[in-house]
Structures are given as structure tokens and as C-alpha cells.
Design an enzyme around this catalytic site. Structure first.
Site, mmCIF file in Angstrom:
data_model
loop_
_atom_site.group_PDB
_atom_site.id
_atom_site.type_symbol
_atom_site.label_atom_id
_atom_site.label_comp_id
_atom_site.label_asym_id
_atom_site.label_seq_id
_atom_site.Cartn_x
_atom_site.Cartn_y
_atom_site.Cartn_z
ATOM 1 N N TYR A 92 16.214 29.878 10.344
ATOM 2 C CA TYR A 92 15.032 30.490 10.915
ATOM 3 C C TYR A 92 14.686 30.439 12.426
ATOM 4 O O TYR A 92 15.352 29.584 13.200
ATOM 5 C CB TYR A 92 13.934 29.624 10.215
ATOM 6 N N LYS A 96 0.923 -1.294 0.110
ATOM 7 C CA LYS A 96 -0.146 -0.079 0.067
ATOM 8 C C LYS A 96 0.617 1.387 0.085
ATOM 9 O O LYS A 96 2.165 1.233 0.089
ATOM 10 C CB LYS A 96 -0.842 -0.203 1.273
HETATM 11 C C1 PLP Z 1 -0.462 -1.821 6.844
HETATM 12 C C2 PLP Z 1 -1.023 -3.154 7.265
HETATM 13 C C3 PLP Z 1 -0.320 -4.241 7.297
HETATM 14 C C4 PLP Z 1 1.317 -4.305 7.132
HETATM 15 O O1 PLP Z 1 1.771 -3.787 8.296
HETATM 16 P P1 PLP Z 1 3.392 -3.829 8.561
HETATM 17 O O2 PLP Z 1 3.510 -3.340 10.015
HETATM 18 O O3 PLP Z 1 3.949 -2.574 7.601
HETATM 19 O O4 PLP Z 1 3.817 -5.107 8.309
HETATM 20 C C5 PLP Z 1 -0.902 -5.165 7.266
HETATM 21 N N1 PLP Z 1 -2.313 -5.713 7.782
HETATM 22 C C6 PLP Z 1 -3.072 -4.564 7.574
HETATM 23 C C7 PLP Z 1 -4.347 -4.692 7.960
HETATM 24 C C8 PLP Z 1 -2.396 -3.285 7.294
HETATM 25 O O5 PLP Z 1 -3.134 -2.043 7.396
#
Ligand code: PLP
Length: 388
Positions: free
Chosen positions: A268, A49
Site C-alpha cells: 500500500y 491479567k
Molecule cells: C501489571 C501489574 C503488575 C505486573 O507488572 P509487570 O511489569 O508485568 O511485572 C504488578 N502490579 C500491578 C499493580 C500491575 O498493574
């Protein structure tokens, strides 16, 4: 490890890049195989994702597919459509589920919706009545209170005679709230609930663990694991040695080296006062590149004062950020380097094999996930491929 990042035939335009991001695809493949091995009897999926955690879903997806991954998770359908050509035979699950108007993108790209609410379930059943059988996954909430069908509703579904025969879950899943903390009693509570779900949906694959859960042991593995961050070299478990290979290196060109006198201020707000005559290196990176303002060396209001600010690496020496990180520029104190150790035009490593992602994230009071997904669009991207 550093050798992996040696670039032999880099194109001219890459060498001139003010910012570069090197992604080691063979390290991603190795990390996936390692997570598959640690998943024991369970199959390992790959979570890609958010553009594969900011690293590029096309290149990363293809690499993982070649390494053997056949189950992928994305957040939204557009990500699944982008991934499809690179993972032709894989099952691609969409974690946000399906909404009216999205039928076409799902069916055309053979995406599997993860049904996560009663509302979605009702819509999905209506879709099936028209279309006939099509696979889905069911997300059941076991305590996270983010997405997922309430447990009772999911269990009721098992014996519901009125449910259409075409409702064909190929996976039941849940998600751990505290997987990154092996001492949390929450893990076992969620495990016990999920065991009930898994047993009720006999014959359907079940999946509970993301990266962190894989480290909790075989009870947590079920049929399919869902590693994400570990594939990208990030820390999955708090306070444990990270066994994954580093994957990413972010570097910025130093635009100028300047001398400044004791008593002068930097950046800054003039919040950083130099306590000695100093040499400063101004690097071409800022918060617009995901080098967060919270990485500033001093004087940021609203930040936990426990963090001293980030460091970069030049040669094999760490050099601290001084003053505030700005939109496009960040200043590092290179006074302690020898005269010839750094020139304008050199690159400074912001994160990578010499400067672990999670150390940088901690300096900003955040996590590696947020650093990776926030890197921004200005990096020249190079992908290193292994021999395989
Ligand atoms: C993002 C996500 C994962 C992967 O999680 P990691 O901690 O990056 O391994 C797995 N399952 C769901 C439902 C997620 O939202």
C-alpha cells in the site's frame, strides 16, 4: 533453546495453520521460580491479567499453580473466575477492586478485591456490615497517580475506631512508576513512602514490586512480589540484559514467493521502492494479528523515522519487512537467502527465541507487553509442557 520449540507429535490441523503461537509452559514455570528466587525472603505472586498477557490464563495459571504460586493478580473479576478452577487453593487478587453488583462473582469464586479508592472503601465497608468478615487488599498510591487510596487516607484508616472490625486487609500494596529505570530517583521516593505505609499496617503483608522492582534489590521486596512480564520472558528493566527464558514463538506461513524488479514498489502507498531485483516472501500475518502496522519497512507517516522496521527469521537468517504491513499480510525481503532456503508453505518466525519479543516491540516503537496482549485470535495455539 531452539530445541524446546521442536514439535514432535503435532496434530495435522496445527501443521496446516497459517499462524501458530507456541507457548513454552515449562519456561514460564522456570521463569516464575527464578523470580521467586530473586525475591529473596518475599513470596512471589504471579500476575496473570489480560489472559496471562495474551498467552491463555487457563494453561498459564495451572502451570504457575503447579510451580508453587499461591497468590495471583488479575485485573477484573471475570479473569479471577476463569482462573479459579486452575488455582484452587490460591489467593486471587482483583486489581480493579469491587463495584456494586460484583459481590456475587467475588464471593462465589473466593476473589480478594484490591480496594483502591475512598469510594470503593465506603462501598466495601457497607458490604462487610451485611456479610461479615471477608479479606481485602488495600492499594495505596505513593506517586503513580493511577489507582490507590491517598496515603493520608490509608494511614488514617489504621487508627480509625469507626472502621468495621470486619475490615480485614490481608495485603497493603503500591506500584512503582519507574521500576524499569534503576537510576530514577522516583523509586526511592516511592519506597520511602511505602515503608511508612508498611510499618503503619503492622502484621499485614505488604507488596510494592512488579517484575522490574524485584531487580531493584531486597529493600523493594517486602512480603510479596508481583512479577508479570518477566514470567512471559519479556524485558522488565530498560537497557539491561534480560535474564529470563523466552516463552513465546509466533510464526506465520509464507503464502507465496515472488520476484520483483528494481524500481518497482511494494504494498500500500507504493512507499517502498526496490533498489535491486528482489525476491519477496508474502507471509500470512498482519496488523489484525498484532503484527503492528508500525513494524512496516518504510513509509509510514506518524512513526518515528529512527526505526527501520521489523525483521523475521527464516532458518537462521534475519529478513526485513518491506513496505507496509497490511491487515492479513506482510512482505519480507528474502533476496539474500539462497534459492532453496525458503519455499511457499514454510513458516517465518515473527518473534521467539531467534527474534526477541522486545526487539520486535522496539521496532514498532512499543513494549513487549503491548505486543503480547495484542496477538489476536487467529493463531493456532500450542502449549509445550516440560517433564515436570
Ligand atoms: C501489571 C501489574 C503488575 C505486573 O507488572 P509487570 O511489569 O508485568 O511485572 C504488578 N502490579 C500491578 C499493580 C500491575 O498493574
Amino acid at each position: 533453546m531452539t530445541d524446546r520449540f521442536t514439535i514432535l507429535d503435532a496434530p495435522e490441523e496445527f501443521l496446516s495453520a497459517p499462524l501458530r503461537l507456541t507457548t513454552d509452559l515449562s519456561a514460564i514455570a522456570d521463569n516464575w521460580r527464578e523470580m521467586a528466587r530473586r525475591s529473596g525472603k518475599a513470596r512471589a505472586a504471579a500476575v496473570v491479567k489480560a489472559d496471562a498477557y495474551g498467552l491463555g490464563i487457563e494453561d498459564v495459571g495451572q502451570t504457575l499453580y503447579r510451580a508453587g504460586a499461591r497468590d495471583f493478580f488479575v485485573a477484573v473479576p471475570a479473569e479471577g473466575a476463569t482462573l479459579r478452577p486452575y488455582a484452587p487453593e490460591a489467593r486471587i487478587f482483583v486489581l480493579s477492586g469491587i463495584w456494586p453488583g460484583q459481590e456475587e462473582i467475588f464471593f462465589e469464586n473466593d476473589l480478594v478485591p484490591v480496594i483502591a479508592s475512598e469510594e470503593q472503601l465506603a462501598f466495601w465497608m457497607a458490604v462487610l456490615t451485611e456479610r461479615g468478615p471477608y479479606p481485602c487488599a488495600l492499594h495505596v498510591d505513593t506517586g503513580f497517580n493511577r489507582l490507590g487510596l491517598p496515603m493520608a487516607d490509608a494511614m488514617a484508616l489504621v487508627d480509625d475506631v469507626s472502621r468495621p472490625a470486619s475490615l480485614d486487609p490481608v495485603l497493603v500494596m503500591s506500584h512503582l512508576a519507574c521500576g524499569d529505570d534503576p537510576t530514577s530517583p522516583m523509586n526511592r521516593r516511592q519506597l520511602e513512602k511505602f515503608q511508612e505505609v508498611s510499618e503503619a499496617f503492622e502484621g499485614v503483608d505488604s507488596s510494592l514490586s512488579a517484575s522490574a522492582g524485584i531487580f531493584l534489590g531486597s529493600d523493594y521486596h517486602f512480603d510479596l512480589t508481583r512479577p508479570g512480564i518477566a514470567l512471559y520472558g519479556g524485558e522488565a528493566v530498560n537497557g539491561a540484559r534480560n535474564p529470563m527464558q523466552p516463552v513465546v514463538k509466533a510464526e506465520a506461513r509464507i503464502l507465496q514467493i515472488r520476484d520483483a524488479k528494481a524500481g518497482e514498489s511494494v504494498s500500500y502507498g507504493a512507499t517502498h521502492l526496490l533498489s535491486r531485483d528482489s525476491r519477496l516472501a508474502v507471509a500470512s500475518v498482519g496488523y489484525a494479528d498484532g503484527y503492528l502496522r508500525n513494524l512496516s519497512g518504510s513509509g509510514i507517516a506518524l512513526r518515528d523515522t529512527g526505526f527501520p522496521g521489523a525483521e523475521g527469521v527464516i532458518g537462521d537468517k534475519r529478513v526485513p519487512v518491506v513496505g507496509r504491513v497490511t491487515m492479513d499480510l506482510t512482505i519480507f525481503d528474502v533476496t539474500d537467502l539462497s534459492e532453496n532456503a525458503v519455499r511457499s508453505g514454510d513458516y517465518i518466525e515473527l518473534l521467539g527465541p531467534s527474534m526477541p519479543l522486545d526487539d520486535v516491540a522496539r521496532a514498532a516503537g512499543t513494549i513487549g507487553y503491548e505486543m503480547l496482549t495484542g496477538l489476536g485470535l487467529r493463531y493456532e495455539r500450542i502449549y509445550l509442557e516440560g517433564e515436570d
